[in-house]
Design an enzyme around this catalytic site. Structure first.
Site, PDB file in Angstrom:
ATOM      1  N   LYS A  44       0.831  -1.228   0.000  1.00  0.00           N
ATOM      2  CA  LYS A  44       0.000   0.000   0.000  1.00  0.00           C
ATOM      3  C   LYS A  44       0.855   1.264   0.000  1.00  0.00           C
ATOM      4  O   LYS A  44       0.325   2.364   0.049  1.00  0.00           O
ATOM      5  CB  LYS A  44      -0.893   0.033   1.259  1.00  0.00           C
ATOM      6  CG  LYS A  44      -2.006  -0.980   1.279  1.00  0.00           C
ATOM      7  CD  LYS A  44      -3.005  -0.693   2.406  1.00  0.00           C
ATOM      8  CE  LYS A  44      -2.475  -1.068   3.770  1.00  0.00           C
ATOM      9  NZ  LYS A  44      -3.454  -0.863   4.869  1.00  0.00           N
ATOM     10  N   LYS A  46       2.465   2.301   2.507  1.00  0.00           N
ATOM     11  CA  LYS A  46       2.193   2.942   3.791  1.00  0.00           C
ATOM     12  C   LYS A  46       3.325   2.553   4.736  1.00  0.00           C
ATOM     13  O   LYS A  46       3.567   1.351   4.945  1.00  0.00           O
ATOM     14  CB  LYS A  46       0.847   2.449   4.322  1.00  0.00           C
ATOM     15  CG  LYS A  46       0.339   3.184   5.524  1.00  0.00           C
ATOM     16  CD  LYS A  46      -1.178   3.076   5.585  1.00  0.00           C
ATOM     17  CE  LYS A  46      -1.731   3.810   6.765  1.00  0.00           C
ATOM     18  NZ  LYS A  46      -3.120   4.200   6.580  1.00  0.00           N
TER      19      LYS A  46
HETATM   20  N1  CTP Z   1      -9.519   6.621  11.906  1.00  0.00           N
HETATM   21  C1  CTP Z   1     -10.482   7.469  12.447  1.00  0.00           C
HETATM   22  N2  CTP Z   1     -10.139   8.755  12.815  1.00  0.00           N
HETATM   23  C2  CTP Z   1      -8.871   9.190  12.631  1.00  0.00           C
HETATM   24  C3  CTP Z   1      -7.878   8.333  12.102  1.00  0.00           C
HETATM   25  C4  CTP Z   1      -8.244   7.042  11.746  1.00  0.00           C
HETATM   26  O1  CTP Z   1     -11.645   7.089  12.593  1.00  0.00           O
HETATM   27  N3  CTP Z   1      -8.589  10.451  12.965  1.00  0.00           N
HETATM   28  C5  CTP Z   1      -9.899   5.282  11.486  1.00  0.00           C
HETATM   29  C6  CTP Z   1      -9.721   5.066   9.990  1.00  0.00           C
HETATM   30  O2  CTP Z   1     -10.810   5.626   9.281  1.00  0.00           O
HETATM   31  C7  CTP Z   1      -9.649   3.569   9.891  1.00  0.00           C
HETATM   32  C8  CTP Z   1      -8.960   3.170  11.226  1.00  0.00           C
HETATM   33  O3  CTP Z   1      -9.057   4.319  12.089  1.00  0.00           O
HETATM   34  O4  CTP Z   1     -10.953   3.007   9.857  1.00  0.00           O
HETATM   35  C9  CTP Z   1      -7.507   2.799  11.017  1.00  0.00           C
HETATM   36  O5  CTP Z   1      -6.914   3.875  10.298  1.00  0.00           O
HETATM   37  P1  CTP Z   1      -5.385   3.992   9.933  1.00  0.00           P
HETATM   38  O6  CTP Z   1      -5.241   4.204   8.466  1.00  0.00           O
HETATM   39  O7  CTP Z   1      -4.625   2.880  10.531  1.00  0.00           O
HETATM   40  O8  CTP Z   1      -5.016   5.340  10.746  1.00  0.00           O
HETATM   41  P2  CTP Z   1      -4.614   6.785  10.253  1.00  0.00           P
HETATM   42  O9  CTP Z   1      -4.339   7.578  11.481  1.00  0.00           O
HETATM   43  O10 CTP Z   1      -5.644   7.329   9.300  1.00  0.00           O
HETATM   44  O11 CTP Z   1      -3.245   6.486   9.490  1.00  0.00           O
HETATM   45  P3  CTP Z   1      -2.492   7.303   8.334  1.00  0.00           P
HETATM   46  O12 CTP Z   1      -2.288   8.709   8.787  1.00  0.00           O
HETATM   47  O13 CTP Z   1      -1.189   6.538   8.151  1.00  0.00           O
HETATM   48  O14 CTP Z   1      -3.364   7.206   7.092  1.00  0.00           O
END
Ligand code: CTP
Length: 146
Positions: A44, A46
């Site tokens: 991904k 990531k």
């Molecule tokens: N999520 C959420 N609120 C946030 C961050 C994440 O509800 N502020 C939710 C995402 O929508 C997802 C889950 O947590 O369903 C896991 O998200 P993840 O991608 O692991 O976390 P992120 O903080 O969004 O990571 P990144 O910044 O790397 O995209």
């Protein structure tokens, strides 16, 4: 006994993750998390700061999480739903619409994201706070205050 399923990377576990996990768990009786493996994160593009084993250990310590298994591919979700007998797939609103086709297998629900927090934001904030200012910056700043 309603089983709720969700997926994610959950790096640097933060309040947005905890809110999502709490709300997802409240929609059923058990919450199972498909946690992106390190290989799947690489696919991904990531970058997680913590390896799978550490992210899993942190997630398992959260009271809303009943079980964790590796997410290795985009395509495994229908099989997971069948294997686990999941009633509901829950994802954050950044995924709105993406998994609607899985509603053939179980209910699909998107929860609003918590604002102003993400693993990426935390990483950027840590980088900013720990990057030494370029030489001469403090003198310039001192000058600008005069
Ligand atoms: N999520 C959420 N609120 C946030 C961050 C994440 O509800 N502020 C939710 C995402 O929508 C997802 C889950 O947590 O369903 C896991 O998200 P993840 O991608 O692991 O976390 P992120 O903080 O969004 O990571 P990144 O910044 O790397 O995209």
């Amino acid at each position: 006994m309603a089983l709720v399923l969700t997926y994610g990377t959950f790096d640097l576990l933060h309040v947005g993750h905890v809110n999502l996990l709490r709300r997802a768990r409240a929609l059923g009786d058990r919450l199972v998390v498909g946690l992106s493996s390190d290989a799947f994160n690489a696919l991904k593009r990531k970058h997680a700061t913590q390896p799978y084993a550490d992210r899993e250990a942190v997630l398992r310590a959260i009271r809303y999480v009943d079980d964790v298994f590796p997410e290795e591919t985009w395509e495994q979700k229908a099989d997971d739903i069948r294997r686990l007998g999941a009633d509901l797939l829950v994802m954050g609103s950044d995924w709105s619409g993406h998994f609607d086709d899985l509603s053939r297998h179980c209910a699909v629900h998107y929860l609003p994201r918590t604002e102003n927090i993400s693993s990426s934001l935390l990483k950027a904030e840590i980088r900013r706070a720990t990057t030494p200012a370029p030489a001469g910056t403090s003198l310039l700043m001192a000058g600008s205050r005069r």
